[in-house]
Design a protein around this motif. Structure first.
Motif, PDB file in Angstrom:
ATOM      1  N   GLU A 171       0.830  -1.196   0.000  1.00  0.00           N
ATOM      2  CA  GLU A 171       0.000   0.000   0.000  1.00  0.00           C
ATOM      3  C   GLU A 171       0.868   1.249   0.000  1.00  0.00           C
ATOM      4  O   GLU A 171       1.924   1.296   0.626  1.00  0.00           O
ATOM      5  N   MET A 174      -2.478   7.595   0.878  1.00  0.00           N
ATOM      6  CA  MET A 174      -3.607   8.307   0.288  1.00  0.00           C
ATOM      7  C   MET A 174      -3.465   9.817   0.482  1.00  0.00           C
ATOM      8  O   MET A 174      -4.024  10.602  -0.270  1.00  0.00           O
ATOM      9  N   LEU A 200      -4.938  14.110  -2.629  1.00  0.00           N
ATOM     10  CA  LEU A 200      -5.235  12.701  -2.872  1.00  0.00           C
ATOM     11  C   LEU A 200      -4.512  12.282  -4.143  1.00  0.00           C
ATOM     12  O   LEU A 200      -4.463  13.044  -5.112  1.00  0.00           O
ATOM     13  N   VAL A 223      -5.627  -0.075  -6.455  1.00  0.00           N
ATOM     14  CA  VAL A 223      -5.613   1.124  -5.626  1.00  0.00           C
ATOM     15  C   VAL A 223      -6.570   2.188  -6.153  1.00  0.00           C
ATOM     16  O   VAL A 223      -6.757   2.341  -7.356  1.00  0.00           O
ATOM     17  N   LYS A 224      -7.173   2.935  -5.223  1.00  0.00           N
ATOM     18  CA  LYS A 224      -8.005   4.079  -5.576  1.00  0.00           C
ATOM     19  C   LYS A 224      -7.129   5.263  -5.967  1.00  0.00           C
ATOM     20  O   LYS A 224      -6.122   5.555  -5.310  1.00  0.00           O
ATOM     21  N   CYS A 225      -7.509   5.954  -7.028  1.00  0.00           N
ATOM     22  CA  CYS A 225      -6.837   7.166  -7.478  1.00  0.00           C
ATOM     23  C   CYS A 225      -7.891   8.253  -7.669  1.00  0.00           C
ATOM     24  O   CYS A 225      -9.080   7.957  -7.830  1.00  0.00           O
ATOM     25  N   GLU A 238     -13.089   9.342  -8.605  1.00  0.00           N
ATOM     26  CA  GLU A 238     -12.274   8.316  -7.946  1.00  0.00           C
ATOM     27  C   GLU A 238     -12.416   7.031  -8.754  1.00  0.00           C
ATOM     28  O   GLU A 238     -13.506   6.622  -9.111  1.00  0.00           O
TER      29      GLU A 238
END
Length: 594
Positions: A171, A174, A200, A223-225, A238
């Motif tokens: 990870e 964020m 972010l 992963v969230k972007c 997102e």
């Protein structure tokens, strides 16, 4: 309402088959539909796995039958009963459980439901805003539930493949700092650091490079972007990336690993056997043949350069464009010579909306004759030469673009896609993969009056072009590669710069001086001085991939809780105002009305 009591679910609503006839089972789920046939009540009970028909017979169990009269759509039930075979003439071959039904002996109503705001058992037109407002209901619909299951399968397949190939799932933060990566950042104010902001991440780009410098060798992350940009059908504020980075590799090794992952993904989700290696073409070839670096190769209709012929033809418009350094190109719509004048007018309007000054067309008639307003301006030899270049035969229709190369590419690229839509050539069950390689390293931004990175500032230039980096940066190609599927870029990456001196040179070409470079990328530049290995990677848009795999028209259909095209959430009503106290704690001035 009742509790489940001693009832424990034994099967899902998709489990039971003829082999279960005679078994006593317990099912739980939602009422999809209810039918009363002369006293016997039939209910389709649904859960995320499927559907089972349950039956309430007054002669078998009067009490359960009496309670069944009150049941309505979306009530939540637990039922106990015996599996029975349906009569042959009542079997439903379209349903996995269509040969059986469950004769209910005990019914418990676990919860009732108001009338849903839209039916869940019909394929009806419902506004996106209403579906998103009640997304938890929308996700009960079989096609939406199937999308979520498919997404899960995809993620599991990817994780297993990458784990088997030595990747570590690590990870990255964020909350990070704002760095220019092309789109606007989402900023997060810091309460404990007055006047300072986190951003972010638009991607984990810098952190995954640092992981390579840290010796992790092979990294991945699902992963969230976040990007604060204008939205379209295939974009969200997102989104989810399949992010990868590898050390001590070149382009060929990265592409090989990636193709293997994609092959496993399509096998596990759609049962398809893909056959890598995938097709490849350079950026220049893609622009020449398709007018875009995201070529849809499911159909032909390639763009053909006719500038040399146009330069000496009698049609003044074409000749002046060719003499002025522009280009004349055309596409052949095979067999479309029967298009009506209205069809042609509509396509002309379509081209004009894209910036074309007009749209010249020719219908190929018998014996090579042309039907066209511009036919009289061409000699027999010129018409024959154009027909040869376009491989044209009787019944074909071809369209011309004449302007600066970029303008012609844009118009003809979109025109060929519009023609493909009209001709039904965009098949959703066909999957054509193409690697596009050798992108230009930079492009000149007329508005900003400086060069910008075509991918990002950390992409390595091609070694053969490095000597021209300062003198002619527009001619320098990069070690970048994109994977395109059916005209959609599903992912891309590059070999990265791993030496500080080269990174500083590229940043300087981009107009980022030493002071600005230290301020924004100082931590990376310092890391490059401490034994950075050669490395490269890529990232895939998971949402885009799933949109194509499921045949959906929007990535909103494959995201559990997406935003609208205005970046709002109708379900939670986000974004929402916050209190003056919260703003004050964050050192923000609440000048707007609460």
């Amino acid at each position: 309402m009742e509790s489940m009591g001693n009832m424990i679910r034994t099967h899902s609503c998709n489990d039971l088959r003829k082999a279960n006839v005679g078994d006593e089972v317990v099912l739980m789920g939602w009422v999809l539909r209810r039918r009363d046939h002369g006293g016997v009540i039939f209910i389709d009970l649904r859960d995320r796995w499927g559907l089972t028909q349950i039956v309430f017979n007054p002669e078998t169990d009067p009490e359960a039958h009496a309670k069944a009269h009150q049941l309505r759509s979306e009530w939540v039930l637990a039922v106990r009963g015996k599996v029975e075979a349906r009569p042959d003439d009542m079997a439903n071959p379209k349903l996995a459980t269509g040969e059986i039904e469950v004769m209910v002996s005990e019914l418990r109503v676990l919860n009732s439901s108001d009338t849903p705001p839209f039916p869940l058992d019909e394929d009806i037109e419902v506004s996106d805003s209403l579906r998103l407002q009640y997304r938890y209901l929308d996700l009960r619909r079989p096609e939406m539930a199937a999308n979520m299951v498919m997404r899960h399968k995809a993620v599991q397949a990817i994780r297993t493949y990458l784990d088997d190939h030595g990747f570590l799932d690590i990870e990255t933060p964020m909350l990070t700092r704002s760095t220019p990566e092309g789109a606007r950042d989402y900023l997060v104010p810091s309460r404990v650091n007055a006047g300072r902001f986190y951003a972010l991440p638009q991607s984990p780009q810098l952190f995954k490079q640092l992981l390579m410098i840290a010796g992790m060798d092979r990294y991945y992350q699902i992963v969230k972007c976040f990007r604060d940009e204008d939205l379209r059908a295939d974009r969200q504020p997102e989104f989810t990336q399949i992010d990868m980075e590898l050390s001590f590799v070149d382009e060929e090794q990265i592409i090989t690993v990636t193709e293997g992952m994609i092959a496993v993904l399509f096998k596990k989700t759609l049962g398809l056997d893909l056959t890598p290696p995938f097709a490849r073409m350079t950026y220049d070839e893609a622009m020449s043949r398709y007018g875009t670096d995201r070529p849809d190769t499911r159909f032909a209709m390639e763009i053909v350069d006719l500038t040399a012929i146009a330069a000496t033809c009698g049609f003044k418009v074409f000749r002046e464009v060719a003499d002025g350094g522009g280009t004349v190109r055309a596409i052949n719509a095979r067999g479309c010579g029967s298009f009506s004048r209205k069809d042609l007018d509509d396509l002309t309007s379509f081209a004009v909306q894209l910036g074309a000054k007009g749209l010249a067309w020719v219908k190929m008639k018998a014996a090579g004759e042309w039907q066209s307003p511009i036919a009289k301006f061409f000699t027999d030899d010129e018409r024959a030469a154009i027909a040869r270049e376009l491989d044209a035969v009787e019944g074909d229709l071809f369209f011309f673009g004449a302007d600066k190369p970029a303008a012609v590419c844009q118009v003809l690229s979109e025109l060929r896609l519009e023609l493909a839509r009209r001709l039904g050539l965009l098949k959703k069950d066909v999957f054509n993969f193409t690697w596009v390689t050798d992108f230009p390293l930079v492009e000149y931004d007329d508005k900003e009056k400086r060069f910008q990175a075509l991918h990002h500032p950390f992409t390595a230039p091609r070694e053969a072009d490095v000597d021209r980096l300062e003198t002619d940066p527009a001619s320098v190609y990069s070690r970048a590669y994109d994977l395109v599927l059916n005209g959609t870029e599903i992912g891309g990456g590059s070999i990265r710069i791993h030496q500080r001196q080269m990174q500083a040179r590229v940043l300087k070409v981009l107009g980022i001086g030493e002071e600005e470079a230290r301020d924004k990328f100082g931590f990376l530049l310092r890391a490059l001085e401490l034994g950075a290995p050669p490395h490269g990677g890529l990232a895939f848009g998971l949402d885009r991939l799933m949109m194509i795999i499921t045949g959906s028209d929007s990535i909103r259909s494959v995201i559990a809780f997406p935003k609208t095209q205005k970046a709002t959430c109708p379900l939670t009503e986000a974004p929402a105002p916050v209190s003056r106290k919260q703003l004050t704690e964050l050192y923000l001035r609440p000048d707007w009305k609460e």
